[in-house]
Design a protein around this motif. Structure first.
Motif, PDB file in Angstrom:
ATOM      1  N   ALA A   1      12.343   6.778  15.803  1.00  0.00           N
ATOM      2  CA  ALA A   1      12.249   6.978  14.201  1.00  0.00           C
ATOM      3  C   ALA A   1      11.136   7.787  14.035  1.00  0.00           C
ATOM      4  CB  ALA A   1      11.959   5.807  13.722  1.00  0.00           C
ATOM      5  N   LYS A   2      11.067   8.368  12.833  1.00  0.00           N
ATOM      6  CA  LYS A   2      10.223   9.373  12.283  1.00  0.00           C
ATOM      7  C   LYS A   2       9.942   9.163  10.767  1.00  0.00           C
ATOM      8  CE  LYS A   2      13.317  13.027  11.930  1.00  0.00           C
ATOM      9  NZ  LYS A   2      13.907  14.368  12.257  1.00  0.00           N
ATOM     10  N   THR A   3       8.772   9.795  10.194  1.00  0.00           N
ATOM     11  CA  THR A   3       8.474   9.710   8.865  1.00  0.00           C
ATOM     12  C   THR A   3       8.758  10.913   8.156  1.00  0.00           C
ATOM     13  OG1 THR A   3       6.227  10.987   9.136  1.00  0.00           O
ATOM     14  CG2 THR A   3       6.202   8.437   9.683  1.00  0.00           C
ATOM     15  N   GLY A   4       8.882  10.950   6.878  1.00  0.00           N
ATOM     16  CA  GLY A   4       8.907  11.977   6.315  1.00  0.00           C
ATOM     17  C   GLY A   4       7.600  12.994   6.295  1.00  0.00           C
TER      18      GLY A   4
ATOM     19  N   THR B   1       0.774  -1.284   0.069  1.00  0.00           N
ATOM     20  CA  THR B   1       0.143   0.046   0.022  1.00  0.00           C
ATOM     21  C   THR B   1       0.940   1.402  -0.070  1.00  0.00           C
ATOM     22  OG1 THR B   1      -1.625   1.098   1.124  1.00  0.00           O
ATOM     23  CG2 THR B   1      -0.149  -0.023   2.444  1.00  0.00           C
ATOM     24  N   ALA B   2       0.162   2.253  -0.188  1.00  0.00           N
ATOM     25  CA  ALA B   2       0.893   3.598  -0.240  1.00  0.00           C
ATOM     26  C   ALA B   2       2.057   3.845   1.046  1.00  0.00           C
ATOM     27  CB  ALA B   2       0.055   4.812  -0.326  1.00  0.00           C
ATOM     28  N   GLN B   3       3.238   4.086   0.834  1.00  0.00           N
ATOM     29  CA  GLN B   3       4.345   4.044   2.055  1.00  0.00           C
ATOM     30  C   GLN B   3       4.810   5.505   2.219  1.00  0.00           C
ATOM     31  OE1 GLN B   3       4.587   1.782   4.262  1.00  0.00           O
ATOM     32  NE2 GLN B   3       3.363   0.198   3.019  1.00  0.00           N
ATOM     33  N   THR B   4       5.304   5.705   3.253  1.00  0.00           N
ATOM     34  CA  THR B   4       6.046   6.884   3.625  1.00  0.00           C
ATOM     35  C   THR B   4       7.448   6.449   4.193  1.00  0.00           C
ATOM     36  OG1 THR B   4       4.050   8.307   3.843  1.00  0.00           O
ATOM     37  CG2 THR B   4       6.038   9.168   4.857  1.00  0.00           C
ATOM     38  N   PRO B   5       8.491   7.134   3.913  1.00  0.00           N
ATOM     39  CA  PRO B   5       9.931   6.592   4.591  1.00  0.00           C
ATOM     40  C   PRO B   5       9.687   6.960   6.177  1.00  0.00           C
ATOM     41  CG  PRO B   5      10.268   8.043   2.464  1.00  0.00           C
ATOM     42  CD  PRO B   5       8.723   8.054   2.833  1.00  0.00           C
ATOM     43  N   GLY B   6       9.940   5.678   6.812  1.00  0.00           N
ATOM     44  CA  GLY B   6      10.121   5.930   8.274  1.00  0.00           C
ATOM     45  C   GLY B   6       8.988   4.867   8.884  1.00  0.00           C
ATOM     46  N   MET B   7       7.863   4.622   8.145  1.00  0.00           N
ATOM     47  CA  MET B   7       6.861   3.918   8.700  1.00  0.00           C
ATOM     48  C   MET B   7       6.453   2.520   7.912  1.00  0.00           C
ATOM     49  SD  MET B   7       3.534   6.323   7.808  1.00  0.00           S
ATOM     50  CE  MET B   7       3.230   6.410   9.355  1.00  0.00           C
TER      51      MET B   7
END
Length: 182
Positions: free
Chosen positions: A65-68, A32-38
């Motif tokens: 950690a954190k997302t963009g 599925t749609a992803q975002t860096p960091g998660m």
């Protein structure tokens, strides 16, 4: 009498495979749609169950950690924190921040740039995620430059914003003791 309560267009399998669906935890879809960091995994969406108006799944962010920065287009999002501590940043420069822990809900309106941060250094952040459409949208914002120190924001429930604050004196036409020292 019972016949009048039946659906007007019964489905061919009498709801057996088109009615309620239980999606086991071990069969979520990470494609599925992803975002860096998660890491997102879909449970309920159009492709999997025919959902027309919502998407639901899980999101995990590793310790420390954190997302963009990203947004979800026209979708409204709800995040329910299961485990850990979420620190949200949002705004055109991620200038606002708030934290949420287990049992807390987070609402993200359409098009709001935001970032999810795991506020704990030694524990994963685990959440349930719901969105207002059967398809996932994640628009990553790699060029967004966040402010150095975001402003903390506490939520005020608009349905209770005008209720009297019982910790302070207020005037409502008569006098009585508010000291609570009974």
């Amino acid at each position: 009498m019972a016949d009048s309560a039946a659906p007007t267009a019964p489905l061919t399998d009498d709801w057996k495979h088109t009615g309620v669906r239980v999606i086991p935890a071990d069969s979520l879809d990470s494609a599925t749609a992803q975002t860096p960091g998660m890491s997102r995994a879909a449970a309920i969406n159009f492709a999997r169950v025919g959902a027309q108006k919502l998407w639901a799944g899980t999101v995990t962010i590793d310790a420390n950690a954190k997302t963009g920065a990203h947004h979800h287009g026209h979708l409204e999002s709800v995040i329910y924190v299961l485990k850990g501590k979420a620190r949200m940043r949002w705004g055109e420069k991620l200038e606002f921040t708030a934290e949420a822990g287990p049992g807390d809900f987070i609402f993200v309106p359409p098009y709001v740039p935001h970032q999810e941060i795991n506020a704990l250094e030694d524990e994963k952040l685990e959440c349930v995620l719901m969105r207002s459409d059967g398809e996932a949208i994640a628009v990553n914002l790699p060029d967004l430059k966040p402010v150095e120190t975001p402003e903390g924001v506490k939520w005020i429930d608009p349905t209770h914003a005008n209720l009297p604050d019982h910790d302070h004196h207020h005037d409502h036409g008569h006098s009585h003791d508010h000291s609570h020292s009974h």
